[in-house]
Design an enzyme around this catalytic site. Sequence first.
Site, PDB file in Angstrom:
ATOM      1  N   ILE A 109     -61.223  29.970  15.678  1.00 11.99           N
ATOM      2  CA  ILE A 109     -60.447  30.509  14.415  1.00 11.99           C
ATOM      3  C   ILE A 109     -59.025  29.899  14.728  1.00 11.99           C
ATOM      4  O   ILE A 109     -58.120  29.965  14.505  1.00 11.99           O
ATOM      5  CB  ILE A 109     -60.420  32.093  14.524  1.00 11.99           C
ATOM      6  CG1 ILE A 109     -60.485  32.310  15.797  1.00 11.99           C
ATOM      7  CG2 ILE A 109     -62.197  31.992  13.519  1.00 11.99           C
ATOM      8  CD1 ILE A 109     -60.103  34.187  15.319  1.00 11.99           C
ATOM      9  N   HIS A 125     -66.665  29.043  12.211  1.00 10.00           N
ATOM     10  CA  HIS A 125     -66.694  30.978  11.947  1.00 10.00           C
ATOM     11  C   HIS A 125     -64.699  30.598  10.509  1.00 10.00           C
ATOM     12  O   HIS A 125     -63.756  32.314  11.351  1.00 10.00           O
ATOM     13  CB  HIS A 125     -66.396  31.459  13.575  1.00 10.00           C
ATOM     14  CG  HIS A 125     -67.690  31.645  14.021  1.00 10.00           C
ATOM     15  ND1 HIS A 125     -68.034  31.955  15.354  1.00 10.00           N
ATOM     16  CD2 HIS A 125     -69.233  31.711  13.530  1.00 10.00           C
ATOM     17  CE1 HIS A 125     -68.607  32.661  15.965  1.00 10.00           C
ATOM     18  NE2 HIS A 125     -70.009  31.537  15.008  1.00 10.00           N
ATOM     19  N   CYS A 133     -59.037  38.361   0.134  1.00  7.39           N
ATOM     20  CA  CYS A 133     -59.226  39.835  -0.588  1.00  7.39           C
ATOM     21  C   CYS A 133     -60.906  39.637  -0.550  1.00  7.39           C
ATOM     22  O   CYS A 133     -61.893  39.128  -1.156  1.00  7.39           O
ATOM     23  CB  CYS A 133     -58.500  39.729  -1.181  1.00  7.39           C
ATOM     24  SG  CYS A 133     -59.106  41.012  -2.121  1.00  7.39           S
ATOM     25  N   CYS A 136     -61.653  40.166  -4.504  1.00  5.41           N
ATOM     26  CA  CYS A 136     -60.997  39.450  -5.623  1.00  5.41           C
ATOM     27  C   CYS A 136     -61.364  38.094  -5.068  1.00  5.41           C
ATOM     28  O   CYS A 136     -61.162  36.494  -5.818  1.00  5.41           O
ATOM     29  CB  CYS A 136     -60.091  39.796  -6.564  1.00  5.41           C
ATOM     30  SG  CYS A 136     -58.261  39.477  -5.489  1.00  5.41           S
TER      31      CYS A 136
HETATM   32  N1  APR Z   1     -63.733  24.680  29.822  1.00  6.91           N
HETATM   33  C1  APR Z   1     -65.234  24.408  29.783  1.00  6.91           C
HETATM   34  N2  APR Z   1     -66.024  25.745  29.383  1.00  6.91           N
HETATM   35  C2  APR Z   1     -65.370  27.209  29.976  1.00  6.91           C
HETATM   36  C3  APR Z   1     -63.585  27.260  30.804  1.00  6.91           C
HETATM   37  C4  APR Z   1     -63.064  25.836  30.592  1.00  6.91           C
HETATM   38  N3  APR Z   1     -61.412  26.209  30.839  1.00  6.91           N
HETATM   39  N4  APR Z   1     -63.446  28.724  30.517  1.00  6.91           N
HETATM   40  C5  APR Z   1     -64.832  29.304  29.835  1.00  6.91           C
HETATM   41  N5  APR Z   1     -65.514  29.136  29.805  1.00  6.91           N
HETATM   42  C6  APR Z   1     -66.769  29.300  29.304  1.00  6.91           C
HETATM   43  C7  APR Z   1     -68.055  30.313  29.789  1.00  6.91           C
HETATM   44  O1  APR Z   1     -68.728  30.534  30.952  1.00  6.91           O
HETATM   45  C8  APR Z   1     -68.220  30.681  28.531  1.00  6.91           C
HETATM   46  O2  APR Z   1     -69.987  30.161  29.016  1.00  6.91           O
HETATM   47  O3  APR Z   1     -67.142  29.050  27.693  1.00  6.91           O
HETATM   48  C9  APR Z   1     -68.234  29.683  27.794  1.00  6.91           C
HETATM   49  C10 APR Z   1     -67.070  30.788  26.823  1.00  6.91           C
HETATM   50  O4  APR Z   1     -67.787  31.819  25.818  1.00  6.91           O
HETATM   51  P1  APR Z   1     -67.487  33.477  24.618  1.00  6.91           P
HETATM   52  O5  APR Z   1     -67.032  34.147  25.746  1.00  6.91           O
HETATM   53  O6  APR Z   1     -68.724  34.233  24.492  1.00  6.91           O
HETATM   54  O7  APR Z   1     -67.190  32.764  23.310  1.00  6.91           O
HETATM   55  P2  APR Z   1     -67.889  32.157  22.323  1.00  6.91           P
HETATM   56  O8  APR Z   1     -69.477  31.233  22.614  1.00  6.91           O
HETATM   57  O9  APR Z   1     -66.684  30.771  22.221  1.00  6.91           O
HETATM   58  O10 APR Z   1     -67.963  33.310  21.335  1.00  6.91           O
HETATM   59  C11 APR Z   1     -69.477  32.615  20.174  1.00  6.91           C
HETATM   60  O11 APR Z   1     -68.462  35.182  19.467  1.00  6.91           O
HETATM   61  O12 APR Z   1     -67.345  36.218  20.125  1.00  6.91           O
HETATM   62  C12 APR Z   1     -67.782  35.869  18.417  1.00  6.91           C
HETATM   63  O13 APR Z   1     -67.264  34.934  16.598  1.00  6.91           O
HETATM   64  C13 APR Z   1     -66.494  35.258  17.888  1.00  6.91           C
HETATM   65  O14 APR Z   1     -66.937  32.544  17.759  1.00  6.91           O
HETATM   66  C14 APR Z   1     -66.853  33.798  19.243  1.00  6.91           C
HETATM   67  C15 APR Z   1     -68.087  33.591  19.451  1.00  6.91           C
END
Ligand code: APR
Length: 252
Positions: A109, A125, A133, A136
């Site tokens: 986001i 997302h 809102c 509305c």
């Molecule tokens: N390069 C590549 N991958 C990376 C790096 C990096 N520098 N740093 C971390 N990661 C990997 C982690 O190992 C993990 O697998 O990115 C992933 C991040 O995963 P999450 O923290 O779960 O994030 P995300 O998958 O985007 O979450 C999905 O869940 O929390 C909700 O709505 C929120 O959009 C989000 C959704």
Amino acid sequence: MSGAQYDQESMDRAAEALRSPRGTVVLTGAGISVESGIPDFRSPGGIWSKYPPEEYATIDAFYANPDRVWELWYELADSLRNVKPNPAHLALADLEEMGVVQAVITQNIDALHFHGGSVNVVEYHGSMDWLVCPACHRRRKLGLDQRALGAPRCECGGYMKPDIVLFGEVIPHQALHHADALARRCGAFMVVGTSALVYPAAHLPRLAKESGAVVIECNTAPTGLTETVTDIYLEGSAGATLPALVRRVRGG
Ligand code: APR
């Protein structure tokens, strides 16, 4: 962890797959923005370790206590104010300009794909830049100067929420269908920096594979996709791996 751990043969295979005449679609998650200084959600020290999602990121939590939920959203918006796209975002923009990447579907986001120069971006997302809102449907830009007042109010009197998809909400129809269509049509589907735990985004790599795409995964650690769906796994930070991939696609 940073840098690259992938082997050269995997990198060559990935570059070859990206040259598919059916084009490449990319799904990104929080991991791609880690090197811009934004923590991801589920790694140790990630956002959900400070703000449990069931208390701060569900639509029910928003309705029950908007001021509390806005603590997280103001902090997140504040942390996004001065961030810049990193080499991974720029590499995806380069691949789009080269005609290799057709679209980026992002769960993020933070708008960093747009700031990095990508044009065809599906913000699956939503975006933190806007408020909506729920009563509305009025929208307006988020202003951080309102932080001291707590949850922002709409002109209609209701509380506004960020125009993002909270847990318990559905993905907007257009983003959902556009992303599905992209996944079904592409020749290569590249997953970058997502744990692929949250649906329906996590279903897109499988949909692409069932439709004949080669699935490439770039992550710092294996995910549930790695052994089941992924064809080519490039372990390493996105900021190191994606620029190397661009050079390889260019023939360097
Ligand atoms: N390069 C590549 N991958 C990376 C790096 C990096 N520098 N740093 C971390 N990661 C990997 C982690 O190992 C993990 O697998 O990115 C992933 C991040 O995963 P999450 O923290 O779960 O994030 P995300 O998958 O985007 O979450 C999905 O869940 O929390 C909700 O709505 C929120 O959009 C989000 C959704």
